[in-house]
Write a protein that holds these residues in place. Structure first.
Motif, short mmCIF file in Angstrom:
data_model
loop_
_atom_site.label_atom_id
_atom_site.label_comp_id
_atom_site.label_asym_id
_atom_site.label_seq_id
_atom_site.Cartn_x
_atom_site.Cartn_y
_atom_site.Cartn_z
N HIS A 137 -7.52 1.90 -0.57
CA HIS A 137 -7.92 1.80 0.73
C HIS A 137 -8.62 3.24 1.23
O HIS A 137 -7.95 4.15 1.35
CB HIS A 137 -6.92 1.34 1.48
CG HIS A 137 -7.26 1.17 2.74
ND1 HIS A 137 -7.69 -0.25 2.96
CD2 HIS A 137 -7.54 1.76 3.87
CE1 HIS A 137 -8.05 -0.26 4.38
NE2 HIS A 137 -8.18 0.82 5.00
N ARG A 178 1.02 5.09 1.02
CA ARG A 178 0.17 5.81 2.18
C ARG A 178 1.27 7.12 2.43
O ARG A 178 1.90 7.11 3.63
CB ARG A 178 -0.02 5.22 3.41
CG ARG A 178 -0.65 5.96 4.37
CD ARG A 178 -1.03 5.02 5.54
NE ARG A 178 -1.50 5.79 6.59
CZ ARG A 178 -1.08 6.58 7.56
NH1 ARG A 178 0.27 6.36 7.53
NH2 ARG A 178 -1.54 7.27 8.61
N GLN A 225 0.79 -1.28 -0.08
CA GLN A 225 -0.16 -0.02 -0.04
C GLN A 225 1.00 1.19 0.08
O GLN A 225 1.88 1.40 0.73
CB GLN A 225 -0.79 0.29 1.36
CG GLN A 225 -1.83 1.28 1.32
CD GLN A 225 -2.62 1.33 2.54
OE1 GLN A 225 -2.44 2.29 3.23
NE2 GLN A 225 -3.28 0.18 3.10
N ASN A 268 -3.83 4.45 -0.77
CA ASN A 268 -4.46 4.71 0.43
C ASN A 268 -5.20 6.29 0.03
O ASN A 268 -4.67 7.09 -0.42
CB ASN A 268 -3.63 5.02 1.69
CG ASN A 268 -4.27 5.16 2.83
OD1 ASN A 268 -5.30 4.66 3.22
ND2 ASN A 268 -3.97 6.23 3.75
#
Ligand SMILES: Cc1ncc(COP(=O)(O)OP(=O)(O)O)c(N)n1
Ligand SMILES: Cc1ncsc1CCOP(=O)(O)O
Ligand SMILES: [Mg+2]
Length: 211
Positions: free
Chosen positions: A86, A41, A39, A71
């Motif tokens: 996400h 982020r 991910q 993210n």
């Protein structure tokens, strides 16, 4: 396909915790160690930097058959054709995000309480739940109070979606989480901040295999 890969470790990148390696090099090390979910982020980088890093990490993930999740940022996920997005309780609403990303991209959704776990049951289009923080974490200053193993137990018993545990997960917690039935372990500092990322992945997987 809108399912998380058949794997265990869910790595979340963080330039700040990466020992100066940066996100792209960290992603390369994680992928070479066999991590299959990454991910991105970064909340404070300029748009152009985020776009460049995500383009590079997406390419690396594709070359390693790994799943790349972004993210928070629907536009960035669309721009780099990420495999997933996400979102949390304060981000774009999942129903709206699903409309924007179409039906191919994975959608993960954060839940921090039993109430949010119950409410998420009725939200269509979510493919997995990010449950936590499970333990105290210094990585996310605005995190909710840790829900502990009880929050995970509740999620496992009351949601039919895959559960990704997150928040304060170190090697030492892997046994307890795995024995509880948690399949996906999301980690920031423990992984990207490891001196030897390959060895850390080996150590985590050895613990999982021993459970
Ligand atoms: C896998 C996973 N689970 C939870 C989160 C947290 O999302 P959110 O609550 O939106 O907080 P931020 O990460 O945006 O600060 C996550 N990122 N990934
Ligand atoms: C992004 C996020 N969401 C809930 S806790 C957290 C941070 C987890 O970081 P760490 O694995 O270093 O505790
Ligand atoms: Mg968010």
């Amino acid at each position: 396909m809108r399912t998380l890969p058949d794997t265990d470790i869910y790595a979340v990148l963080s330039d700040e915790y990466s020992r100066g390696r940066g996100n792209v090099e960290t992603a390369r090390l994680l992928l070479e160690a066999g991590v299959k979910i990454i991910q991105y982020r970064e909340k404070n980088f300029a748009v152009q930097r985020r776009l460049e890093e995500c383009t590079a990490v997406k390419r690396l993930c594709a070359a390693h058959g790994a799943c790349f999740i972004i993210n928070d940022d629907v536009d960035l996920a669309r721009a780099v054709q990420a495999d997933g997005l996400h979102l949390g309780q304060s981000d774009t609403r999942p129903e709206e995000a699903r409309r924007l990303i179409g039906d191919k991209m994975l959608l993960g959704y954060s839940v921090t309480t039993q109430y949010e776990i119950d409410r998420a049951k009725n939200i269509p289009g979510i493919d997995y739940l990010g449950v936590g923080p499970v333990f105290a974490t210094g990585t996310k200053p605005d995190a909710a109070s840790p829900g502990g193993l009880a929050l995970l137990d509740y999620a496992l018993a009351n949601s039919d979606r895959p559960i990704v545990a997150i928040g304060g997960i170190k090697l030492e917690q892997v046994t307890a989480l795995t024995r509880r039935g948690v399949r996906y372990l999301a980690m920031v500092s423990e992984l990207v901040g490891a001196e030897d990322i390959r060895q850390k992945v080996v150590d985590i997987r050895a613990v999982i295999a021993g459970c």
